[in-house]
Scaffold this active site. Sequence first.
Site, PDB file in Angstrom:
ATOM      1  N   CYS A  26       0.845  -1.192   0.000  1.00  0.00           N
ATOM      2  CA  CYS A  26       0.000   0.000   0.000  1.00  0.00           C
ATOM      3  C   CYS A  26       0.883   1.245   0.000  1.00  0.00           C
ATOM      4  CB  CYS A  26      -0.938   0.010   1.203  1.00  0.00           C
ATOM      5  SG  CYS A  26      -0.081   0.189   2.778  1.00  0.00           S
ATOM      6  N   CYS A  36       3.564   1.468   2.678  1.00  0.00           N
ATOM      7  CA  CYS A  36       4.805   0.745   2.369  1.00  0.00           C
ATOM      8  C   CYS A  36       5.702   1.599   1.480  1.00  0.00           C
ATOM      9  CB  CYS A  36       4.490  -0.572   1.665  1.00  0.00           C
ATOM     10  SG  CYS A  36       3.460  -1.714   2.596  1.00  0.00           S
ATOM     11  N   ASP A  68       9.193  25.162 -32.339  1.00  0.00           N
ATOM     12  CA  ASP A  68      10.388  25.539 -33.088  1.00  0.00           C
ATOM     13  C   ASP A  68      10.179  25.144 -34.551  1.00  0.00           C
ATOM     14  OD1 ASP A  68      13.101  26.332 -33.532  1.00  0.00           O
ATOM     15  OD2 ASP A  68      13.637  24.215 -33.542  1.00  0.00           O
ATOM     16  N   ASP A 115      13.795  20.499 -30.793  1.00  0.00           N
ATOM     17  CA  ASP A 115      14.698  19.348 -30.904  1.00  0.00           C
ATOM     18  C   ASP A 115      16.169  19.743 -30.921  1.00  0.00           C
ATOM     19  OD1 ASP A 115      15.109  20.398 -33.488  1.00  0.00           O
ATOM     20  OD2 ASP A 115      15.451  18.393 -34.302  1.00  0.00           O
ATOM     21  N   ASP A 142      17.731  24.406 -27.915  1.00  0.00           N
ATOM     22  CA  ASP A 142      16.364  24.427 -27.396  1.00  0.00           C
ATOM     23  C   ASP A 142      16.310  23.962 -25.946  1.00  0.00           C
ATOM     24  OD1 ASP A 142      15.098  25.381 -29.678  1.00  0.00           O
ATOM     25  OD2 ASP A 142      14.910  23.393 -30.555  1.00  0.00           O
TER      26      ASP A 142
END
Length: 792
Positions: free
Chosen positions: A81, A84, A481, A667, A671
């Site tokens: 649970c 834990c 971009d 990418d 960036d």
Amino acid sequence: MLGALREFCCAGCEAVASTIAAGGFAHYYETRAQPGSKPLQRPPEPAPALSYDDPQALRQFAFASGPNERSATLILDRIRCAACLWLNEQVLRRLPGVLRADVNYTTQRAQVAWDPARIRFSDIVEAVRAVGYDAYPYDPRRQSVLEHGARRKALWRLFVAGFGAMQVMMYAFPAYVDDGAGTLSPGAEQLMRWASLLLTLPVILFSCGPFFSGAWRELRRLRPGMDTPIALGIGAGFTASAWATLRGTGAVYFDSIAMLVFLLLGVRYLELAARQRAARSLDRLARWSPSIALRMKDDAVERIQAHELTSGDKVLVPAGDRVPADGVVEQGRSSVDESLLTGEPVPLAKSPGGSLIAGTLNLEQPLVMRVERAGTETRAAAVARLVERAAASRPRLVAAADRLAHALTWVVLAVAVLAGLHSGNGWVAIAVLVATCPCALALAAPVALTRASGALLARGVALTRASALETLAAATDVVIDKTGTLTAGRFRIVRLDLLGSADETECRALAAGLEAASRHPLARAFEGNGRAVKETRNFPGLGVAGRLDGRCLRIGTEEFCRELAGSPSGFACDASLTPVFLADERGWLAVFLLEDALRPEVPELLAALRSAGLRLHLVSGDHPAAVASMAARLGIADAIGGALPQDKFDHVARLQREARVVAMIGDGLNDAPVLARADVSFAMGAGADAAQRQADLVVMGNSLAEIAAAFRTARRTMRIVRRNFGWALAYNAFALPLAAAGWIGPWEAAVGMAASSFIVVLNALRIAAATPESEAWKASSSSSPSPSPSYS
């Protein structure tokens, strides 16, 4: 001599000697010429935790995640649970030398980072075991074994509880039918009670084991969790019924207790199956990575463990086998299915010089590859770590739910005590404990978020931070971009205009030499035989500078080169083309006009984002005229050209100050800062590593179409999570007063609690409903055989 005390090497030899002596054959030992040879002594096996400190063992599961920092994923066993989860996190985080530790309830795994100079990995494992849990380095095969064992134990406990409940019901039935009419004699009634007690005993001792052990751990740490109210309710009910049986007077509820345990275990088994199913959706990269490789050495082929491969090894990949490492094809031609990583089901042709990715499937002909990265350094392993990091981290929503569930547990315990004292009926307190256990509340978000992450991974989108789904669902603006994102990033030179005395061949060679060290997409257009330019230096968003034979050179934007050339170029070109200028200290040399094709899926993506109510922004380092031209073609009203990395960063910050939630898609190497600044961000898998490390989601394929799917998945996930929270809170608000008033008993309480948890889990599983894309992935995975460039 024979009567003397002697030591034996093992219990087996001792048993044989005792048997010989007992049979009257003790004189056998007097006839032996010499003692028997001792059995071969095996070297003492190292303690399991210590064995993980071996460098070869560490190489299989740990990786360097920073200076003086190593990271690994741990499988945690016996997690039941949220309490834990909290306990393991606290134990790990408080260890000296542990830098980070995050535990995921759904996958039951921990992401741990530590300083090897301050703590050993075995110390981390032993710390977890010291508080009653088990820990192992993550391995998909061990994970499968543990999952199978957990399901088997859960089924056995469920069977014993169900069988006991049915039998106890039969013995309780006569008392219900009699209902005080006197047809059942006191002796027969007492016999029925004792039989019910004996039949309920295995249910308590065996089936209830997880409840009692979990409650004990929670109470030892003074942090009650899901097991505490259940264990208290069952324990109190059984004790009261057993006492009534011993006294021969009072009500007994053995049938209700056994049925209660059966229902609780039933819903926990369904929860276990759902959780494991959600976790498996995150494990496909690790599960499909081969463990064996065929290394070629001295014209021979040897089978070795895949993690033993090193850079430069030659490996044979037969048709129908998966690639064991990242590398390059040296011999052979074939088609490779990369859908495991990219989500795209169309196989890709591979020939000498082509790249291979670990875990992908060779379909047609044998290939000989040269290894570049193996083990934990492969691209698949890196993506798996990003996904695991996201699964282990807990978004604000989950943390808030855990705090609420913890507070609700204390409320339930207090109300149960008060209701029991007020009514004078212990069964009312038991009904409160069972009916309002906050299991559904604790399950409302984790299963749904894990399921969503697995669904995105199946489509080729790796979620690297769990909080990204929550933010993505709330996004209002998308900043995109241009170069390498909206366009394919495959530039080609369509025209070269000379601006000085150098000829075309010289200008091309100078440009190639300057761009040789650049990773910008524009640089690929200049690949070729370049001059040996020295002291090259990249200027983000501007270009590259260098020296050749004492001569200063620059390539890049017009403004950047003008600083060296000393005067404007006077050049004007079509806004649809991207110019790259070349100059030295004596003046302008040339301008290269480059063209980059728009990705075919861009119009569909932008239409989907607009239909979702998102505002679009195009921000690029390209010349303003080129950016404006593309924005007009695509119908984007807000477009900014000539933007440096800091300009992109400032634009996103301005939107955030206006209380907008910004998603960024990029990418490039430059960036990375703006991706980190945005509230949520996407990076393309073929882009720069720095961008991928900063992004919240990585599109592993080469298509933007999955970005729109990610927005849809995020919004659907958060709708389901909100419904789960609403249902869990409404159920507890409804059940608590009913149970406290005594209107529902323990049996009805168990049905209600089980149903609430079951509804939450089923609702979460709806997120990954089958789609054509996911079905295509399953099929393929199971088959056997213009203006100034952005420089950003």
